[in-house]
Structure formats: C-alpha cells, structure tokens
Design a protein around this motif. Structure first.
Motif, PDB file in Angstrom:
ATOM      1  N   MET B   1     -78.741  65.593-102.470  1.00 51.76           N
ATOM      2  CA  MET B   1     -77.674  66.583-102.752  1.00 51.76           C
ATOM      3  C   MET B   1     -78.277  67.817-103.417  1.00 51.76           C
ATOM      4  O   MET B   1     -78.087  68.942-102.954  1.00 51.76           O
ATOM      5  CB  MET B   1     -76.634  65.932-103.673  1.00 51.76           C
ATOM      6  CG  MET B   1     -75.552  66.890-104.128  1.00 51.76           C
ATOM      7  SD  MET B   1     -74.292  67.170-102.876  1.00 51.76           S
ATOM      8  CE  MET B   1     -73.069  68.052-103.796  1.00 51.76           C
ATOM      9  N   ASP B   2     -79.065  67.569-104.494  1.00 46.33           N
ATOM     10  CA  ASP B   2     -79.645  68.710-105.202  1.00 46.33           C
ATOM     11  C   ASP B   2     -80.637  69.465-104.334  1.00 46.33           C
ATOM     12  O   ASP B   2     -80.678  70.694-104.349  1.00 46.33           O
ATOM     13  CB  ASP B   2     -80.334  68.234-106.491  1.00 46.33           C
ATOM     14  CG  ASP B   2     -79.315  67.939-107.582  1.00 46.33           C
ATOM     15  OD1 ASP B   2     -78.148  68.353-107.408  1.00 46.33           O
ATOM     16  OD2 ASP B   2     -79.669  67.294-108.575  1.00 46.33           O
ATOM     17  N   ALA B   3     -81.437  68.719-103.561  1.00 44.10           N
ATOM     18  CA  ALA B   3     -82.405  69.362-102.673  1.00 44.10           C
ATOM     19  C   ALA B   3     -81.677  70.219-101.640  1.00 44.10           C
ATOM     20  O   ALA B   3     -82.088  71.334-101.330  1.00 44.10           O
ATOM     21  CB  ALA B   3     -83.264  68.310-101.984  1.00 44.10           C
ATOM     22  N   LEU B   4     -80.575  69.670-101.161  1.00 43.20           N
ATOM     23  CA  LEU B   4     -79.752  70.379-100.179  1.00 43.20           C
ATOM     24  C   LEU B   4     -79.226  71.687-100.763  1.00 43.20           C
ATOM     25  O   LEU B   4     -79.308  72.749-100.144  1.00 43.20           O
ATOM     26  CB  LEU B   4     -78.578  69.476 -99.802  1.00 43.20           C
ATOM     27  CG  LEU B   4     -77.844  69.785 -98.520  1.00 43.20           C
ATOM     28  CD1 LEU B   4     -78.537  69.074 -97.377  1.00 43.20           C
ATOM     29  CD2 LEU B   4     -76.400  69.313 -98.615  1.00 43.20           C
ATOM     30  N   ASN B  18     -74.006  83.850 -96.025  1.00 41.47           N
ATOM     31  CA  ASN B  18     -73.342  82.701 -95.399  1.00 41.47           C
ATOM     32  C   ASN B  18     -73.774  81.379 -96.024  1.00 41.47           C
ATOM     33  O   ASN B  18     -73.006  80.423 -96.069  1.00 41.47           O
ATOM     34  CB  ASN B  18     -73.640  82.663 -93.902  1.00 41.47           C
ATOM     35  CG  ASN B  18     -72.916  83.779 -93.185  1.00 41.47           C
ATOM     36  OD1 ASN B  18     -71.847  84.221 -93.627  1.00 41.47           O
ATOM     37  ND2 ASN B  18     -73.493  84.255 -92.106  1.00 41.47           N
ATOM     38  N   ALA B  19     -75.005  81.330 -96.491  1.00 42.86           N
ATOM     39  CA  ALA B  19     -75.479  80.106 -97.149  1.00 42.86           C
ATOM     40  C   ALA B  19     -74.645  79.833 -98.388  1.00 42.86           C
ATOM     41  O   ALA B  19     -74.434  78.681 -98.761  1.00 42.86           O
ATOM     42  CB  ALA B  19     -76.955  80.240 -97.515  1.00 42.86           C
ATOM     43  N   PHE B  20     -74.147  80.894 -99.018  1.00 39.61           N
ATOM     44  CA  PHE B  20     -73.309  80.690-100.203  1.00 39.61           C
ATOM     45  C   PHE B  20     -71.963  80.086 -99.822  1.00 39.61           C
ATOM     46  O   PHE B  20     -71.396  79.307-100.595  1.00 39.61           O
ATOM     47  CB  PHE B  20     -73.122  82.006-100.970  1.00 39.61           C
ATOM     48  CG  PHE B  20     -72.571  81.793-102.352  1.00 39.61           C
ATOM     49  CD1 PHE B  20     -73.362  81.285-103.359  1.00 39.61           C
ATOM     50  CD2 PHE B  20     -71.245  82.073-102.639  1.00 39.61           C
ATOM     51  CE1 PHE B  20     -72.859  81.062-104.625  1.00 39.61           C
ATOM     52  CE2 PHE B  20     -70.725  81.858-103.911  1.00 39.61           C
ATOM     53  CZ  PHE B  20     -71.541  81.357-104.900  1.00 39.61           C
ATOM     54  N   ALA B  21     -71.473  80.420 -98.641  1.00 37.87           N
ATOM     55  CA  ALA B  21     -70.208  79.833 -98.174  1.00 37.87           C
ATOM     56  C   ALA B  21     -70.328  78.311 -98.122  1.00 37.87           C
ATOM     57  O   ALA B  21     -69.383  77.582 -98.439  1.00 37.87           O
ATOM     58  CB  ALA B  21     -69.842  80.381 -96.804  1.00 37.87           C
ATOM     59  N   GLU B  22     -71.506  77.834 -97.758  1.00 37.25           N
ATOM     60  CA  GLU B  22     -71.711  76.383 -97.699  1.00 37.25           C
ATOM     61  C   GLU B  22     -71.690  75.771 -99.098  1.00 37.25           C
ATOM     62  O   GLU B  22     -71.231  74.645 -99.287  1.00 37.25           O
ATOM     63  CB  GLU B  22     -73.030  76.067 -96.995  1.00 37.25           C
ATOM     64  CG  GLU B  22     -73.005  76.457 -95.516  1.00 37.25           C
ATOM     65  CD  GLU B  22     -74.368  76.371 -94.858  1.00 37.25           C
ATOM     66  OE1 GLU B  22     -75.093  75.399 -95.134  1.00 37.25           O
ATOM     67  OE2 GLU B  22     -74.702  77.281 -94.083  1.00 37.25           O
ATOM     68  N   ILE B  23     -72.192  76.518-100.066  1.00 35.70           N
ATOM     69  CA  ILE B  23     -72.147  76.038-101.457  1.00 35.70           C
ATOM     70  C   ILE B  23     -70.694  75.972-101.931  1.00 35.70           C
ATOM     71  O   ILE B  23     -70.275  74.997-102.555  1.00 35.70           O
ATOM     72  CB  ILE B  23     -72.985  76.962-102.372  1.00 35.70           C
ATOM     73  CG1 ILE B  23     -74.467  76.850-101.987  1.00 35.70           C
ATOM     74  CG2 ILE B  23     -72.779  76.603-103.839  1.00 35.70           C
ATOM     75  CD1 ILE B  23     -75.390  77.747-102.777  1.00 35.70           C
ATOM     76  N   VAL B  24     -69.923  77.013-101.607  1.00 35.38           N
ATOM     77  CA  VAL B  24     -68.499  77.028-101.986  1.00 35.38           C
ATOM     78  C   VAL B  24     -67.804  75.831-101.358  1.00 35.38           C
ATOM     79  O   VAL B  24     -67.034  75.121-102.015  1.00 35.38           O
ATOM     80  CB  VAL B  24     -67.825  78.348-101.552  1.00 35.38           C
ATOM     81  CG1 VAL B  24     -66.338  78.321-101.883  1.00 35.38           C
ATOM     82  CG2 VAL B  24     -68.483  79.543-102.211  1.00 35.38           C
ATOM     83  N   GLU B  25     -68.104  75.606-100.091  1.00 35.35           N
ATOM     84  CA  GLU B  25     -67.515  74.482 -99.354  1.00 35.35           C
ATOM     85  C   GLU B  25     -67.756  73.160-100.093  1.00 35.35           C
ATOM     86  O   GLU B  25     -66.857  72.346-100.258  1.00 35.35           O
ATOM     87  CB  GLU B  25     -68.170  74.433 -97.971  1.00 35.35           C
ATOM     88  CG  GLU B  25     -67.552  73.471 -96.990  1.00 35.35           C
ATOM     89  CD  GLU B  25     -66.425  74.123 -96.207  1.00 35.35           C
ATOM     90  OE1 GLU B  25     -65.373  73.479 -96.088  1.00 35.35           O
ATOM     91  OE2 GLU B  25     -66.604  75.267 -95.744  1.00 35.35           O
ATOM     92  N   LEU B  26     -68.989  72.996-100.570  1.00 36.91           N
ATOM     93  CA  LEU B  26     -69.370  71.744-101.235  1.00 36.91           C
ATOM     94  C   LEU B  26     -68.621  71.519-102.551  1.00 36.91           C
ATOM     95  O   LEU B  26     -68.261  70.396-102.871  1.00 36.91           O
ATOM     96  CB  LEU B  26     -70.872  71.757-101.541  1.00 36.91           C
ATOM     97  CG  LEU B  26     -71.826  71.331-100.440  1.00 36.91           C
ATOM     98  CD1 LEU B  26     -73.262  71.585-100.875  1.00 36.91           C
ATOM     99  CD2 LEU B  26     -71.642  69.853-100.127  1.00 36.91           C
ATOM    100  N   TYR B  27     -68.432  72.575-103.321  1.00 37.18           N
ATOM    101  CA  TYR B  27     -67.932  72.404-104.690  1.00 37.18           C
ATOM    102  C   TYR B  27     -66.495  72.856-104.894  1.00 37.18           C
ATOM    103  O   TYR B  27     -65.974  72.752-106.004  1.00 37.18           O
ATOM    104  CB  TYR B  27     -68.841  73.155-105.674  1.00 37.18           C
ATOM    105  CG  TYR B  27     -70.205  72.535-105.794  1.00 37.18           C
ATOM    106  CD1 TYR B  27     -70.382  71.354-106.506  1.00 37.18           C
ATOM    107  CD2 TYR B  27     -71.317  73.110-105.197  1.00 37.18           C
ATOM    108  CE1 TYR B  27     -71.624  70.765-106.617  1.00 37.18           C
ATOM    109  CE2 TYR B  27     -72.561  72.530-105.295  1.00 37.18           C
ATOM    110  CZ  TYR B  27     -72.716  71.360-106.011  1.00 37.18           C
ATOM    111  OH  TYR B  27     -73.946  70.792-106.113  1.00 37.18           O
ATOM    112  N   GLN B  28     -65.857  73.389-103.848  1.00 40.53           N
ATOM    113  CA  GLN B  28     -64.552  74.025-104.045  1.00 40.53           C
ATOM    114  C   GLN B  28     -63.527  73.096-104.688  1.00 40.53           C
ATOM    115  O   GLN B  28     -62.821  73.495-105.615  1.00 40.53           O
ATOM    116  CB  GLN B  28     -64.021  74.558-102.711  1.00 40.53           C
ATOM    117  CG  GLN B  28     -63.941  73.503-101.631  1.00 40.53           C
ATOM    118  CD  GLN B  28     -63.233  74.027-100.384  1.00 40.53           C
ATOM    119  OE1 GLN B  28     -62.489  74.983-100.461  1.00 40.53           O
ATOM    120  NE2 GLN B  28     -63.467  73.398 -99.255  1.00 40.53           N
TER     121      GLN B  28
END
Lengths: 211, 187
Positions: B1-4, B18-28
């Motif tokens: 998870m952390d590596a990801l 766009n990579a930040f959108a994936e971070i938002v997706e993960l933690y929203q």
C-alpha cells in the motif's frame, strides 16, 4: 466504588485501550468479579464504546474525486520548468553556466572597443592602422584589435585581425591570416582558443606524467 | 500500500496531476468520514476534506516518503477540522480551561447545558444519536475518539496525527470515553 483501589480505573482504561499485561488483566478480572460498582462502570464504558462503534461507515459523495481535482490549483506555466530545475540541479547549473559565459563573451566583445595590438619591435602605428614598415622584419604572431593592418615589410608569423581589415600592400606574411569581425565569429574564435588552451594544459599534464 | 502510494507521489512530484486523483480515490472515504464525524455536517465535511486534499497536493514536496502518507493526510484534515470547530464557536471568552481538567473549558459546560430534551433524544435514530453525542464532545477529545473508535487506528498513529505524546492521547481517549458514558447514562 470509593473503596476500590485507584489503580482499578487505570487497569480498566488500559484494558479498554487493548494495552494491558496478562497479570494486570487477571487482577482486573478478580476485582470486577468481587465489586459490583466497578463492574457497572466497566459495563457502561464497554457499552459506550460499542455504541460509538455502531456508527456506520459513511462514504464520500460519488463525485468527490472530480470535485476535489477541480479545486486543485492549475499547473502554473513554468511550473514544470521550475520542477525540472529542482530535480536536475547539475544540468541547471550547467545551463546557467552557459548563459552566463555567453553573456560574458558578448560583453567582452562589446566592451573591447579600444584599439590594441600585440607589441612587437619595429611596428609603427598610423591612426588606427598598424604598419610593418618597408625594409623591416617582424618575427612572431600578431593580433590587432579594432584596427587595420598594413604590411609593407616582412612578417614571420600568423596574423589575427579582430574588427579590422588586412590591407595588402606588397609585404610578405609567412603565416596564416585570419579576420574576425562579427560577434558570432568572435565567440567561436574565443571558444576555439579556450579549447586549444585546455588541450595544451592536458598535453603538458600528459607529458608530465610521462616523465 | 505504502509503496503504491509512494509511486503515485513520485508521479505527482513530476507534475502528473492525474496520479493525485488516484491518491484521492484511495483515501476519500476515510478522510471524508473523519471530517464528517468531527464536524457533524455533510457540506462542511465535504468542504474540509477537499481542502485537506488540496493542501496535501500543494505541499506534497514537504512529505517525507519514509513516513506513512495516511498519517500525514489525516493530520492535515484533523487540524483543519479543529480550526473550523473553533471558528464556529461564539465569540465569548470561554477558552480558559476549567481548573483541574484537561481541555475542559466553558464550552463543554455550555454543551452540557444545551442538552436536548429526553423525549427528543428518544425519537432519534441510533445513527443520528451517535453523531449527536460525538459532536457534544469537546473538540480535543472528539478528535482522539473519532480516530480511535471510528477509524480504529493504533494509539501510536493517533499520537502522530495529533502531534501529541502517547500519554496525552491516552488521557484524551479515557476522558472522552468517560464523557460519552455520562452523556449516555440515560440510554
């Protein structure tokens, strides 16, 4: 409850935190079995925790990601350039060096407006023109800056004229003649000379190591 | 998870929004939940959660990738929530702590006085009641209780998120727990 040892409260807290040693846990259990007040307190706290944990897990609204991304500051123009500099400090330094160097060279070119030439015996100066008089011989290379050159006698060496002209007038030159009068050529000439000097340094280094 | 997550962060640092959108997706969901439980209001929770992500994005270069990203993100969010709660409070001089208590000030006394009539409490659905009781907690205890019992985070992580020593975090959880027990004594 007043009669209970004070550390029972701590033990209870530790137990509810999930952070209690087996011996403390045994002590707590024994006490709870014998003391109904503490048992009530413990049960009330457990119930409280269960109650809070019954809060259902809620989810962000469905368009949350798009809305969040819409709020991010747009990439500023030049931001990527800045980031590039930050991530490649060596290349940035090299680029900066090139810019400053060329600026310095051009400034030199513009500043060096005064007339100058390599000092050699037998040279005569007429206004902005260096003259090798008839019947005289100059031995060695000659560089003239911001002036012209006229050779009536003999010159044994190479000639470089920057921002000036070589006026043929029946003299003899045994070396090469080079005229430089544009900024770009001046730059090229400086770089070439710099490389030659550098090569010379390496050559001497080599010869030294060979010795 | 952390590596990801760290891979995504590396991309964001290179300018890939766009990579930040994936971070938002993960933690929203987790971040929204913390904000909602702290603030007790959907609009505000959404606003603050988005603000937290925005600040994380702007300051991403200050994040130390050897640490846990969620801890850093939750810290931004809880700080924003606490600021928001304090701003909402009336402008009286009630900040002074009541002597002999940790974090108990005049607000908490007022909160207790504000208690809804019992018949109204009884009409509340359980979910509504849980949120109501959490929102009555002083904000210092509220953050600790939400992180411990809603997010179910380890004490060490809560201590890092709230930037408090472990002992203080424990005290706040114990006091928050005790305050809740008293609030719920009629349940």
């Amino acid at each position: 409850m007043n009669a209970c040892p004070e550390n029972v409260i701590h033990l209870m807290d530790d137990y509810l935190d999930g952070d209690i040693s087996p011996s403390d846990e045994r002590q707590l259990r024994e006490h709870l079995e014998s003391c109904s007040d503490c048992r009530k307190q413990y049960q009330a706290l457990s119930k409280t925790i269960a109650f809070v944990q019954s809060a259902s897990h809620i989810q962000a609204p469905s368009n949350f990601v798009q809305k969040t991304m819409g709020r991010l500051p747009k990439e500023r123009q030049g931001a990527s350039v800045q980031r590039w500099f930050r991530r490649h400090p060596m290349l940035a330094a090299a680029a900066l060096f090139c810019v400053l160097m060329s600026a310095a060279l051009f400034t030199n070119f513009n500043d060096d407006q005064q007339f100058s030439f390599t000092k050699q015996p037998n040279l005569v100066v007429e206004a902005q023109t260096v003259v090798v008089p008839k019947g005289h011989t100059v031995v060695g290379d000659l560089t003239v800056r911001n002036g012209d050159l006229r050779v009536e006698g003999e010159l044994h060496g190479d000639v470089t004229i920057i921002n000036g002209q070589y006026m043929a007038s029946g003299g003899v030159i045994t070396g090469e003649i080079e005229e430089i009068d544009k900024a770009f050529e001046w730059l090229w000439y400086t770089i070439k000379n710099g490389l030659k000097d550098a090569a010379a340094i390496f050559d001497t280094d080599d010869s030294q190591t060979k010795e | 998870m952390d590596a990801l997550v760290n891979k995504r962060i590396a991309k964001v640092l290179k300018g890939d929004q766009n990579a930040f959108a994936e971070i938002v997706e993960l933690y929203q969901h987790q971040l929204y939940q913390i904000c909602y439980r702290m603030l007790g209001n959907k609009q505000e929770a959404e606003d603050i959660a988005q603000e937290a992500f925005m600040r994380a994005y702007v300051n991403i270069h200050t994040f130390d990738q050897k640490r846990k990203f969620s801890t850093w993100l939750y810290r931004i969010a809880t700080n924003l929530c606490i600021d928001r709660i304090r701003k909402k409070k009336p402008d009286y001089h009630l900040d002074a702590e009541v002597r002999g208590t940790e974090g108990l000030n005049m607000y908490s006394k007022i909160a207790n006085d504000d208690e809804l009539p019992e018949e109204e409490l009884m009409r509340m659905e359980v979910q509504e009641r849980v949120q109501y009781e959490i929102s009555r907690l002083p904000d210092k205890y509220r953050a600790a209780i939400v992180l411990k019992y809603i997010e179910e985070l380890p004490l060490a992580e809560i201590s890092e998120i709230l930037d408090l020593p472990l002992g203080t975090v424990k005290t706040r959880i114990h006091r928050g727990r005790e305050a809740l027990r008293k609030q719920l004594s009629n349940l």
